[in-house]
Motif scaffolding. Sequence first.
Motif, PDB file in Angstrom:
ATOM      1  N   LEU A   1      26.630  37.691 -22.651  1.00 58.88           N
ATOM      2  CA  LEU A   1      25.551  38.334 -23.400  1.00 58.88           C
ATOM      3  C   LEU A   1      24.211  38.172 -22.694  1.00 58.88           C
ATOM      4  N   ASP A   2      24.022  37.032 -22.055  1.00 61.62           N
ATOM      5  CA  ASP A   2      22.778  36.803 -21.326  1.00 61.62           C
ATOM      6  C   ASP A   2      22.651  37.782 -20.164  1.00 61.62           C
ATOM      7  N   ARG A   3      23.758  38.006 -19.459  1.00 60.82           N
ATOM      8  CA  ARG A   3      23.723  38.979 -18.356  1.00 60.82           C
ATOM      9  C   ARG A   3      23.450  40.387 -18.882  1.00 60.82           C
TER      10      ARG A   3
ATOM     11  N   GLY B   1      23.610  26.800 -34.913  1.00 62.01           N
ATOM     12  CA  GLY B   1      22.195  27.162 -34.859  1.00 62.01           C
ATOM     13  C   GLY B   1      21.870  27.964 -33.624  1.00 62.01           C
ATOM     14  N   GLU B   2      22.462  27.591 -32.492  1.00 60.87           N
ATOM     15  CA  GLU B   2      22.236  28.346 -31.260  1.00 60.87           C
ATOM     16  C   GLU B   2      22.812  29.754 -31.363  1.00 60.87           C
TER      17      GLU B   2
ATOM     18  N   GLU C   1      17.342  36.656 -31.548  1.00 67.31           N
ATOM     19  CA  GLU C   1      16.535  37.186 -30.440  1.00 67.31           C
ATOM     20  C   GLU C   1      16.965  38.593 -30.060  1.00 67.31           C
ATOM     21  N   LEU C   2      18.241  38.894 -30.168  1.00 67.71           N
ATOM     22  CA  LEU C   2      18.684  40.265 -29.908  1.00 67.71           C
ATOM     23  C   LEU C   2      18.141  41.214 -30.967  1.00 67.71           C
ATOM     24  N   ASP C   3      18.120  40.767 -32.215  1.00 69.61           N
ATOM     25  CA  ASP C   3      17.524  41.597 -33.268  1.00 69.61           C
ATOM     26  C   ASP C   3      16.037  41.823 -32.991  1.00 69.61           C
ATOM     27  N   ARG C   4      15.366  40.806 -32.492  1.00 75.02           N
ATOM     28  CA  ARG C   4      13.939  40.960 -32.172  1.00 75.02           C
ATOM     29  C   ARG C   4      13.759  41.959 -31.023  1.00 75.02           C
ATOM     30  N   ALA C   5      14.672  41.942 -30.074  1.00 79.40           N
ATOM     31  CA  ALA C   5      14.597  42.908 -28.975  1.00 79.40           C
ATOM     32  C   ALA C   5      14.819  44.330 -29.480  1.00 79.40           C
TER      33      ALA C   5
ATOM     34  N   ILE D   1      18.043  29.617 -24.891  1.00 74.13           N
ATOM     35  CA  ILE D   1      19.118  29.177 -25.779  1.00 74.13           C
ATOM     36  C   ILE D   1      20.438  29.109 -25.024  1.00 74.13           C
ATOM     37  N   VAL D   2      20.712  30.117 -24.198  1.00 74.28           N
ATOM     38  CA  VAL D   2      21.950  30.120 -23.421  1.00 74.28           C
ATOM     39  C   VAL D   2      21.984  28.924 -22.472  1.00 74.28           C
TER      40      VAL D   2
END
Length: 200
Positions: free
Chosen positions: A46-48, A103-104, A111-115, A161-162
């Motif tokens: 997901l980070d990539r 939590g992570e 953060e994806l929702d914020r993006a 986070i990752v």
Amino acid sequence: MTDGTGLWLLLLVALAVLATLVLRRMGRLIARTRELEGFQRSARRLDRTFGATADPMVARLDELRRHAGDPQGLVGLLGPASETLRAAASEARALRPPARLRGEAQGLARELDRAIRATEMVEHGLDALLAVRGGRELEAQTSLKRGALNLRHARTAFHEIVTQVLAVGPADIGTGSPTRSGGAGATVPTYIVDGIDTDL
């Protein structure tokens, strides 16, 4: 039955019980390790995906805000990027992390929702910029600026986070206590730009 035979039988029973306990503990450790490694692989992937989607958009937005970019080109990039981020957010919400990393996992989805909200702000800015009537330059630049900053901050927070997730080992998740930084009660940063809350 002689006393010696009885002692040997007791010893064999004790060894069998001990072996059973050891095997059970090893089985739980192997299960926790597999669960952790699966979650870490998903977080890394997901980070990539997030980076490959957000980084080009941020670069194009910076060019556009300097009046050096192509709005129509960014419009073409925005649709697929939004779809990719929505798919990634759905995947993040479906993750099954170890209990200590819940939590992570929530932080990744957050953060994806914020993006995604940032891309919606960018879309609003582009609509204002490309409006037929014009006269909406300030509105457009404000929306583009806020969208770019939120997208950049969401990307940075996600990667952090990752990094924390990847630093966790099998021995760490056996404690059952959540990590401090990504727990459900962690503070979500809010960014202020030109006196305006940018976390929309």
